[in-house]
Structures are given as C-alpha cells and as structure tokens.
Design a protein around this motif. Sequence first.
Motif, PDB file in Angstrom:
ATOM      1  N   ASP A 124       0.948  -1.186  -0.085  1.00  0.00           N
ATOM      2  CA  ASP A 124      -0.077   0.201  -0.036  1.00  0.00           C
ATOM      3  C   ASP A 124       0.865   1.372   0.062  1.00  0.00           C
ATOM      4  O   ASP A 124       1.956   1.094   0.409  1.00  0.00           O
ATOM      5  N   ASP A 125       0.314   2.419  -0.466  1.00  0.00           N
ATOM      6  CA  ASP A 125       1.115   3.659  -0.482  1.00  0.00           C
ATOM      7  C   ASP A 125       1.250   4.202   0.820  1.00  0.00           C
ATOM      8  O   ASP A 125       2.314   4.646   1.204  1.00  0.00           O
ATOM      9  N   PHE A 126       0.299   4.298   1.586  1.00  0.00           N
ATOM     10  CA  PHE A 126       0.184   4.989   2.961  1.00  0.00           C
ATOM     11  C   PHE A 126       0.030   4.069   4.112  1.00  0.00           C
ATOM     12  O   PHE A 126      -0.792   3.322   3.969  1.00  0.00           O
ATOM     13  N   LEU A 127       0.598   4.310   5.427  1.00  0.00           N
ATOM     14  CA  LEU A 127       0.341   3.742   6.553  1.00  0.00           C
ATOM     15  C   LEU A 127       0.099   4.687   7.652  1.00  0.00           C
ATOM     16  O   LEU A 127       1.092   5.440   7.740  1.00  0.00           O
ATOM     17  N   ALA A 128      -1.107   5.003   8.105  1.00  0.00           N
ATOM     18  CA  ALA A 128      -0.990   5.774   9.075  1.00  0.00           C
ATOM     19  C   ALA A 128      -1.901   5.246  10.300  1.00  0.00           C
ATOM     20  O   ALA A 128      -1.137   4.847  11.194  1.00  0.00           O
ATOM     21  N   ASN A 129      -3.088   4.802  10.439  1.00  0.00           N
ATOM     22  CA  ASN A 129      -3.697   4.143  11.618  1.00  0.00           C
ATOM     23  C   ASN A 129      -3.993   2.649  11.370  1.00  0.00           C
ATOM     24  O   ASN A 129      -4.368   1.928  12.277  1.00  0.00           O
ATOM     25  N   GLY A 130      -3.710   2.243   9.929  1.00  0.00           N
ATOM     26  CA  GLY A 130      -3.737   0.916   9.618  1.00  0.00           C
ATOM     27  C   GLY A 130      -5.028   0.218   9.468  1.00  0.00           C
ATOM     28  O   GLY A 130      -5.314  -0.845   9.475  1.00  0.00           O
ATOM     29  N   GLU A 131      -6.084   1.117   9.443  1.00  0.00           N
ATOM     30  CA  GLU A 131      -7.484   0.699   9.020  1.00  0.00           C
ATOM     31  C   GLU A 131      -7.498  -0.045   7.797  1.00  0.00           C
ATOM     32  O   GLU A 131      -8.082  -1.192   7.873  1.00  0.00           O
ATOM     33  N   ALA A 132      -7.083   0.267   6.682  1.00  0.00           N
ATOM     34  CA  ALA A 132      -7.253  -0.599   5.545  1.00  0.00           C
ATOM     35  C   ALA A 132      -6.509  -1.572   5.451  1.00  0.00           C
ATOM     36  O   ALA A 132      -7.006  -2.881   5.229  1.00  0.00           O
ATOM     37  N   ALA A 133      -5.169  -1.874   5.980  1.00  0.00           N
ATOM     38  CA  ALA A 133      -4.247  -2.883   6.351  1.00  0.00           C
ATOM     39  C   ALA A 133      -4.785  -3.864   7.182  1.00  0.00           C
ATOM     40  O   ALA A 133      -5.069  -5.102   6.603  1.00  0.00           O
ATOM     41  N   MET A 134      -5.438  -3.645   8.247  1.00  0.00           N
ATOM     42  CA  MET A 134      -6.394  -4.385   9.160  1.00  0.00           C
ATOM     43  C   MET A 134      -7.512  -4.999   8.351  1.00  0.00           C
ATOM     44  O   MET A 134      -7.845  -6.166   8.515  1.00  0.00           O
ATOM     45  N   GLY A 135      -8.198  -4.166   7.449  1.00  0.00           N
ATOM     46  CA  GLY A 135      -9.420  -4.736   6.967  1.00  0.00           C
ATOM     47  C   GLY A 135      -9.104  -5.812   5.791  1.00  0.00           C
ATOM     48  O   GLY A 135      -9.733  -6.785   5.793  1.00  0.00           O
ATOM     49  N   ALA A 136      -7.725  -5.610   5.288  1.00  0.00           N
ATOM     50  CA  ALA A 136      -7.301  -6.503   4.158  1.00  0.00           C
ATOM     51  C   ALA A 136      -6.949  -7.710   4.970  1.00  0.00           C
ATOM     52  O   ALA A 136      -7.001  -8.924   4.401  1.00  0.00           O
ATOM     53  N   SER A 137      -6.251  -7.830   6.116  1.00  0.00           N
ATOM     54  CA  SER A 137      -5.834  -8.847   6.769  1.00  0.00           C
ATOM     55  C   SER A 137      -7.083  -9.669   7.349  1.00  0.00           C
ATOM     56  O   SER A 137      -6.794 -11.060   7.248  1.00  0.00           O
TER      57      SER A 137
END
Length: 207
Positions: A124-137
């Motif tokens: 992913d391009d940005f990591l801030a609070n991790g919401e998107a990455a946690m969703g993907a996980s």
Amino acid sequence: MKLLEERIKKDGKALGKTVLKVDSFINHQVDSEFMDALGKDFAEHFKDCGITKVFTIESSGIAPALMTAKYLDVPMIILKKQTSKILNGKVYQTRVTSFTKGTSYELTLYQDYIDPSDKVLLIDDFLANGEAAMGASRLIKESGAELSGIGILIEKSFQKGRKRLEDAGYYVYSQARIGRLDKGVIEFLPEDAPVLEGVDEKELLDK
C-alpha cells in the motif's frame, strides 16, 4: 529507502500535521520508472517469504504492487472498495472506515482470486492508523490464506498503524518512515527506529 526519501524531499509537500502530498509521482501522476524501482526493492525484501500473490487496495497502491508482483513473478490482486453489499458472485467483505475522509466502504475480495494455500504480500502507499491494512488482513484470514508481509511506501510513524499491525503479528516493511509532519516540515526516521506508540489520526486533526 533513501531513493524514496530523497524523492519525497524533492517533490513531496507537507501541508500540515497529517497531510503529505505526493500526487506528482505516486497517486495522481505516476512515475513508472520510479514505481519499478520501488517494486524491485519490495521484491528483494520479501523474496524469501514464499509469496504467491501480491495484494493491494484500489487505487493508489496499484502501481507499486504491480511492479512488486512483476519482480516476484506472481499475480497481483486488487481489493475493491464497494459501497454496496449487493454483488454478483461469492466474495469476502469487511467494513473499513477512513478517518481522513470520514467515510466507510466495504473492502471486497472475490473468492476466486485467493486460495487457503496462498502466502500474500500486501502493498500500500500509506500507513497511518492501519485501518485499510487491518481490513485486508481480515479478508485474507477469512479465506484461510496467510498474510506473510506488509510493504508500505510511506509510513506515518507518529500514528498508530505500524504498532497496531505488529501487535497483531504482522511483519511490516516501510520504504520511508516519517517521524514528524508539519506545514513545510518532513522529518524521517531510520528504517530500524523503534516503533512509536502513535496517536489516532482524529486526535491529530482535532489539534
């Protein structure tokens, strides 16, 4: 990764405590040769992880994810942001909330494009609070596959995303780690700097 840090210094624009504009080379106008170099770096970093698929979330992560998949010689899968749960076919879905935009969406993965035997690298391009990455996980876990690594172009290390992902047991590699942003100010952290506790994006926006 010095290459990305130098490009951010040259062409990036810090507009405040949370906003970094990199639209001239990452997420509006895309520098294809630069994306190729970033993808090659990700592939080198994760080459021994047995990756079978590279995942990303539409749309800004597509360019670096595609280049990473090219060098790993595996398929790239794009997780879709759907506004409706009414879809054709069998899917995995989870709700993701963007604090910056104040919106939510259904992150969607068609079941045809993942197998329980897959070892997935998320880019992913940005990591801030991790919401998107946690969703993907959550989608990957639901499928029975393994999230073997997370590659981030730009990590806002002053926010809680990295700690959240690492606390959940995921390995994170960020090509550029930003320790502080302010208007006209961009400060980087070394790649091996300790993980910060971080603050919620909403807290920063309220200040």
